[in-house]
Scaffold this motif. Structure first.
Motif, short mmCIF file in Angstrom:
data_model
loop_
_atom_site.label_atom_id
_atom_site.label_comp_id
_atom_site.label_asym_id
_atom_site.label_seq_id
_atom_site.Cartn_x
_atom_site.Cartn_y
_atom_site.Cartn_z
N GLY A 107 25.56 -93.81 -14.73
CA GLY A 107 26.14 -94.01 -16.01
C GLY A 107 26.38 -93.09 -17.02
O GLY A 107 26.52 -93.56 -18.18
N PHE A 108 25.59 -92.00 -16.93
CA PHE A 108 25.48 -90.75 -17.82
C PHE A 108 26.41 -89.59 -17.47
O PHE A 108 26.58 -89.34 -16.55
CB PHE A 108 24.05 -90.26 -18.00
N THR A 109 26.74 -89.16 -18.82
CA THR A 109 28.00 -88.12 -18.62
C THR A 109 27.36 -86.81 -19.11
O THR A 109 26.36 -86.47 -19.55
CB THR A 109 29.06 -88.40 -19.62
N GLY A 168 23.97 -87.46 -21.27
CA GLY A 168 22.99 -86.98 -20.68
C GLY A 168 22.64 -85.25 -20.73
O GLY A 168 21.48 -85.00 -20.83
N VAL A 169 23.72 -84.47 -20.57
CA VAL A 169 23.50 -83.22 -20.58
C VAL A 169 24.78 -82.41 -21.33
O VAL A 169 25.91 -83.10 -21.43
CB VAL A 169 23.60 -82.65 -19.18
N ILE A 187 19.50 -81.08 -21.98
CA ILE A 187 19.05 -82.14 -21.21
C ILE A 187 18.41 -83.25 -22.10
O ILE A 187 17.34 -82.81 -22.54
CB ILE A 187 18.23 -81.97 -19.87
N ARG A 188 18.84 -84.51 -22.04
CA ARG A 188 18.26 -85.35 -23.19
C ARG A 188 16.92 -85.71 -22.10
O ARG A 188 16.78 -85.93 -20.87
CB ARG A 188 19.17 -86.70 -23.10
N ARG A 189 15.68 -85.99 -22.80
CA ARG A 189 14.62 -86.07 -22.31
C ARG A 189 14.79 -87.37 -21.73
O ARG A 189 14.04 -87.40 -20.65
CB ARG A 189 13.48 -85.89 -23.39
N GLU A 190 15.26 -88.30 -21.80
CA GLU A 190 15.18 -89.51 -21.15
C GLU A 190 15.69 -89.38 -19.66
O GLU A 190 15.04 -89.87 -18.61
CB GLU A 190 16.07 -90.60 -21.78
#
Length: 485
Positions: free
Chosen positions: A214-216, A124-125, A181-184
């Motif tokens: 669940g994102f890293t 995610g980041v 940062i992923r836009r999602e």
């Protein structure tokens, strides 16, 4: 992945003060960003010299198509400024890089960070490595903690080791100085919690919040961005905010301190742990001399002989258990003495003087240096009475011998110093070092020697609350006790 294939990025630079740093940042962006793919949004948060800074920014960017400049109607604080820029002003749908205005991104940084982000949908980041970014700092541990870490040193060392490292490392949080940062993530979870306004801790909260889904967060080990740091808040305000917001983080995520400790103890790559030893910045050989649990007359005599034989370019630090510190100071007046543990210092060579009999000693040896010399280790006696009495020390000895550079018997201080010089001149075997680091770390955690708590004590929360109200008192206590911030 080429630039044409990857997702574009909006680089948001929050502006408040520090005009010289901002000038360096903009100039570096002009040199390092491909504006056919990416864009820069400069968000001025109405600091004390807003008009002067605005005039200079507009002069620097001119009519460059890749830059957009905006000025807030009033000061929003760092958190509010980032939220407005990302959630209201940027309508591109791009991934977002929050980049502090006191940074100097180096060429290729963004391509590398976006490649890491694209490598796994659960990331995610992403943040870069830096000379000043807490757990993302490079190097994290130093051979000589008293020496100033210059940006030039970080650049040289990073160039020497970046391809020895894995491309990325999963970490509990990413550092906000350079925060891709992923836009999602923004679409699903928003951005920063206003409770952390005006700043400090907001990026940690974001990383831990998305991790629960669940994102890293990961470190892009081959991307480097220099960072001045600590330019936002003056006086007592900065320390007070740090302590108060740390308290909020630990209340929300009681496992946070344990997660950082676990990352430092187990999840970093061995090259990262010992990076500063891969390219020494001086002509000194730095040695950790580990003493056994039983400080016999023979051990003390050997240690004294080693200290006496060491010339000025071989600097020896005696490593002992906490319970031995007083005896060691009496036995070795004037010598550098440190307690077993995981200090922020590493050494070129670690010497185990005599048999190490506890996993704690083995873990300290593992954390201290990339090269080992064993002097008078456990005797391999064929008698079962001896084997039973010494089975634990023998097990530790077998682990040590699997990864040592040399095993020897004690002869003299001069001989040991000569062996240390030879070991320090030997190139570090990366794969062997990595295997050693993981094996010993796993043993330490499996046996309960290293425990990373999932809870936070009421005592710590109370201490953080007190510190937030009385930052000068806390600073004085740390100065008296010798504890760092």
């Amino acid at each position: 992945m080429t630039r044409d294939e990857r997702r574009p990025v909006t680089i948001v630079v929050p502006i408040y003060d520090d005009l010289p740093g901002l000038e360096r940042c903009i100039e570096a962006l002009l040199d390092s960003v491909d504006f056919t793919t990416d864009r820069v949004l400069l968000a001025n948060d109405v600091g004390p010299r807003v008009d002067e800074i605005e005039a200079r920014v507009l002069e620097l960017v001119g009519d460059h198509d890749g830059f957009e400049y905006t000025r807030n109607p009033r000061n929003l604080g760092f958190v509010g400024n980032c939220n407005r820029a990302v959630l209201e002003l940027d309508r591109t749908g791009n991934d977002v890089l929050l980049l502090n205005s006191d940074t100097v991104p180096l060429p290729g940084f963004l391509d590398e960070m976006t490649a890491v982000l694209a490598s796994d949908d659960t990331i995610g980041v992403v943040c870069a490595r830096s000379d000043n970014a807490t757990i993302a700092s490079f190097p994290y541990a130093r051979r000589n903690p008293r020496a100033n870490l210059s940006p030039r040193r970080t650049r040289e060392l990073h160039g020497r080791t970046k391809y020895l490292l894995p491309r990325s490392t999963v970490s509990p949080v990413a550092m906000g100085f350079c925060f891709l940062i992923r836009r999602e993530m923004i679409d699903r979870f928003g951005l920063f919690d206003e409770r952390f306004s005006p700043g400090y801790g907001e990026e940690n909260d974001f990383c831990l919040r998305i991790n629960e889904q669940g994102f890293t967060s990961v470190l892009a080990n081959r991307a480097l961005v220099l960072h001045t740091g600590s330019t936002s808040f003056s006086g007592d305000r900065g320390p007070a905010l740090r302590l108060e917001h740390e308290r909020i983080l630990l209340e929300r995520y009681p496992f946070y301190a344990g997660a950082v400790a676990l990352f430092l103890a187990r999840h970093r790559d061995a090259v990262d742990v010992f990076a500063d030893a891969f390219m020494p910045d001086d002509d000194v050989v730095r040695v950790a001399l580990h003493l056994p649990e039983d400080l016999t007359d023979s051990v003390l005599a050997s240690a004294r002989a080693t200290l006496a034989a060491a010339p000025v370019d071989v600097v020896v630090t005696v490593i002992v258990a906490k319970s031995q510190i007083r005896a060691a100071r009496q036995a070795f007046p004037g010598a550098a003495i440190a307690v077993n543990g995981r200090p922020r210092q590493i050494f070129d060579v670690a010497v185990a003087l005599g048999a190490l009999t506890t996993f704690g000693q083995l873990t300290a040896l593992n954390a201290n240096a990339p090269r080992w010399i064993l002097v008078d280790p456990v005797a391999h006696d064929l008698r079962w009475s001896h084997a039973v009495a010494n089975h634990r020390a023998a097990a530790i000895d077998r682990i040590q011998r699997r990864f040592e550079n040399q095993t020897t018997t004690w002869r003299s201080g001069e001989d040991l110093v000569a062996l240390v010089r030879t070991a320090a001149a030997t190139e570090i075997d990366v794969e062997s070092l990595r295997a050693r680091w993981l094996a010993v770390s796993d043993i330490a955690e499996a046996t309960g020697l290293l425990v990373h708590r999932a809870t936070v004590s009421l005592r710590r929360l109370t201490a953080l609350s007190f510190g937030a109200r009385n930052p000068r008192v806390v600073a004085r206590i740390r100065a008296i006790t010798g504890r760092g911030a």
